[in-house]
Design a protein around this motif. Structure first.
Motif, PDB file in Angstrom:
ATOM      1  N   LEU A   2      66.833  34.755 -68.142  1.00  0.00           N
ATOM      2  CA  LEU A   2      65.760  35.613 -68.611  1.00  0.00           C
ATOM      3  C   LEU A   2      66.169  37.079 -68.580  1.00  0.00           C
ATOM      4  CD1 LEU A   2      62.888  35.806 -69.621  1.00  0.00           C
ATOM      5  CD2 LEU A   2      62.139  35.900 -67.267  1.00  0.00           C
ATOM      6  N   LEU A  95      57.598  39.042 -71.042  1.00  0.00           N
ATOM      7  CA  LEU A  95      57.341  37.829 -70.259  1.00  0.00           C
ATOM      8  C   LEU A  95      56.089  37.118 -70.770  1.00  0.00           C
ATOM      9  CD1 LEU A  95      58.221  39.177 -66.718  1.00  0.00           C
ATOM     10  CD2 LEU A  95      59.485  37.434 -68.002  1.00  0.00           C
ATOM     11  N   ILE A 130      57.466  34.827 -60.949  1.00  0.00           N
ATOM     12  CA  ILE A 130      57.400  35.829 -62.017  1.00  0.00           C
ATOM     13  C   ILE A 130      56.138  36.676 -61.823  1.00  0.00           C
ATOM     14  CG2 ILE A 130      57.249  36.188 -64.511  1.00  0.00           C
ATOM     15  CD1 ILE A 130      59.943  34.947 -63.587  1.00  0.00           C
TER      16      ILE A 130
END
Length: 175
Positions: A2, A95, A130
């Motif tokens: 990511l 995200l 996250i």
């Protein structure tokens, strides 16, 4: 993985090169150019860089003014600027797109996408999600990591490596 995608996204947004399509938009670019220069003067901004991205390609990029008041070094399309906490908004928006696309979940562990991630406390490293990252719930003090990178010659990898030595000031997810 990511973090690599995020870095790639930033590189696309940063004004690092011009593409051949620029000639298609000459009259519009001239208008934008004049507008930006007037705004820079009106708002007394020493310098800025701007890019236009179309279909995932930088089609125009330009620098205006100087890098620092009283110094002659000009801003160009490759000048990098510290953008402070604006990067947090960009990161969270990216995200959120990945969450909407089903490519990750807010409650996925950070180490799922970034195995090298490590903080002072092994439990926090293991449990950090996250959601925790974008909510600043690590237990670290505000600005505690800034001195790892600001005004240093450390590589990105070295900054990340050194982050594991920063002691928390509050309990994980408590503040």
């Amino acid at each position: 993985m990511l973090h690599r995608r995020f870095i790639l996204f930033l590189l696309v947004l940063l004004p690092i090169s011009l593409f051949a399509q620029t000639s298609k938009y000459q009259s519009q670019l001239a208008e934008i150019d004049a507008y930006v220069e007037k705004a820079r003067e009106d708002w007394k901004i020493p310098g800025l860089a701007m890019a236009i991205v179309k279909d995932d390609q930088v089609i125009w990029a330009k620098g205006y003014g100087v890098r620092e008041l009283g110094k002659p070094e000009p801003v160009d399309e490759k000048t990098l600027f510290a953008i402070a906490s604006n990067s947090k908004a960009f990161t969270t928006a990216l995200l959120a797109i990945l969450v909407d696309e089903g490519k990750l979940k807010w409650d996925d562990k950070a180490t799922k996408y970034w195995p090298e991630f490590e903080l002072y406390d092994a439990y926090v490293t293991r449990e950090m999600t996250i959601r925790d990252l974008v909510s600043h719930r690590s237990g670290l003090a505000t600005f505690s990591g800034d001195l790892l990178w600001y005004d240093t010659n450390y590589s990105r990898a070295e900054v990340i490596r050194r982050a594991r030595f920063i002691k928390p000031v509050s309990i994980f997810r408590s503040a």
